[in-house]
Design an enzyme around this catalytic site. Sequence first.
Site, short mmCIF file in Angstrom:
data_model
loop_
_atom_site.label_atom_id
_atom_site.label_comp_id
_atom_site.label_asym_id
_atom_site.label_seq_id
_atom_site.Cartn_x
_atom_site.Cartn_y
_atom_site.Cartn_z
N ASP A 16 0.34 -1.44 -0.26
CA ASP A 16 0.03 -0.01 0.28
C ASP A 16 0.78 1.63 -0.22
O ASP A 16 1.81 1.65 -0.09
CB ASP A 16 -0.92 0.01 1.30
CG ASP A 16 -1.40 0.95 1.15
OD1 ASP A 16 -2.42 1.75 -0.06
OD2 ASP A 16 -1.57 2.01 2.56
N SER A 17 0.01 2.45 -0.39
CA SER A 17 1.29 3.62 -0.02
C SER A 17 1.56 3.71 0.86
O SER A 17 2.31 4.70 1.01
CB SER A 17 0.63 4.82 -0.53
OG SER A 17 -0.94 4.62 -0.06
N CYS A 79 -4.71 -1.26 -2.52
CA CYS A 79 -4.72 0.04 -1.97
C CYS A 79 -5.33 0.15 -3.45
O CYS A 79 -5.06 -0.14 -4.40
CB CYS A 79 -2.66 1.08 -2.02
SG CYS A 79 -3.19 2.07 -2.94
N GLU A 160 -5.34 9.73 8.72
CA GLU A 160 -3.33 9.60 9.00
C GLU A 160 -3.37 10.59 10.04
O GLU A 160 -2.93 10.52 11.12
CB GLU A 160 -3.30 10.45 7.54
CG GLU A 160 -3.19 9.95 6.58
CD GLU A 160 -2.07 8.28 6.74
OE1 GLU A 160 -0.90 8.33 7.13
OE2 GLU A 160 -2.27 7.70 5.75
N CYS A 192 -11.27 2.99 -0.85
CA CYS A 192 -10.33 3.32 -0.34
C CYS A 192 -9.71 2.81 1.03
O CYS A 192 -10.83 2.69 1.60
CB CYS A 192 -9.87 5.36 0.04
SG CYS A 192 -8.38 5.17 1.03
N HIS A 194 -7.64 2.97 3.88
CA HIS A 194 -7.57 3.81 4.67
C HIS A 194 -8.92 3.90 6.03
O HIS A 194 -9.34 4.23 6.85
CB HIS A 194 -7.29 4.95 5.03
CG HIS A 194 -5.97 6.09 4.38
ND1 HIS A 194 -5.53 4.95 3.55
CD2 HIS A 194 -5.36 5.88 5.60
CE1 HIS A 194 -3.94 5.59 3.95
NE2 HIS A 194 -4.48 6.46 4.98
N1 DGL Z 1 -4.57 3.56 0.94
C1 DGL Z 1 -4.65 4.38 -0.02
C2 DGL Z 1 -6.02 3.57 -1.47
O1 DGL Z 1 -6.56 2.68 -0.83
C3 DGL Z 1 -5.09 5.98 -0.23
C4 DGL Z 1 -3.38 6.84 1.04
C5 DGL Z 1 -3.07 7.53 -0.45
O2 DGL Z 1 -3.41 8.08 -0.94
O3 DGL Z 1 -1.99 6.88 -0.55
O4 DGL Z 1 -6.31 4.44 -2.17
#
Ligand code: DGL
Length: 275
Positions: A16-17, A79, A160, A192, A194
């Site tokens: 993931d990012s 992600c 975050e 997403c 998150h």
């Molecule tokens: N976890 C990323 C997603 O599912 C979002 C976070 C980011 O923008 O890096 O898109």
Amino acid sequence: MTATPNPAARPIGIFDSGIGGLTVARAVAQRLPHERLVYFGDTAHLPYGEKSTAAIQAYAVKICDVLLRQHCKLILIACNSASAAAYELVREYVGSKALVVGMIDPVVAYVGQHYAGRPVGLIGTKQTVGSNIYRKKIDQLDVGVDLHALATPLLVPMIEEGFFAGRVSEEIIRAYLDHEMLQNIDALVLACTHFPLIKPQMEAYYQGRVAVLDPSDVVAATVAEALASRQLLAASAEQGPRHQFYVSDFTRSFEESTRIFFGQEVQLDHYPLWE
Ligand code: DGL
């Protein structure tokens, strides 16, 4: 002569990012408790949601190199932004060295099965929504799902920064969910990784009128099926698996956040992508 390594004993790679993908890693660990996970959070390049497709593709290839060096049998792109930008490229790059699962296809299949002929909302980053990939794939199913997608870029930095259970997040969530794009929907896809952290607040907003869909379990089920169909599920062992967690940039606050995203605090090892 060296013994041939048992392919089923190889780990599952997840990236993931940053640490949002830990919500998916958690679902995988719950469904497949015998599997060893190697997680890579590209915290040096967070957020992916604001990056170009070309940049995300370059990061994804670098991360795949790391995961392939660890002999991962399957790479899960945990992600949505990276799945939108780089899933096809990653599949091509990895070839027959590992299976690849992204966030998008399992969710599209789920929505097609359960919401045919109905209006469905979706929220995600600018990259995910701007790519239009969910709409294209859902339209290809041709089952009459009317998708209403909205980019909600404030939600990732909000989470975050630890705002996911109070008045600040409630106001921001309300502002987005009140948007005309998301009216008259039967379900809302959290596109997403998150967003599972704010699912309770979204459910509180909707009061049961709209189903809030966290794709983590659907994606974990797809991982389980992909491994099972190729006899690649790890055997149970006396001791639980020792997972490994890497980040491309280390801060203590990332480490502390793993408790919230993964359900327990884990040790993060620093692994710079570019030396
Ligand atoms: N976890 C990323 C997603 O599912 C979002 C976070 C980011 O923008 O890096 O898109």
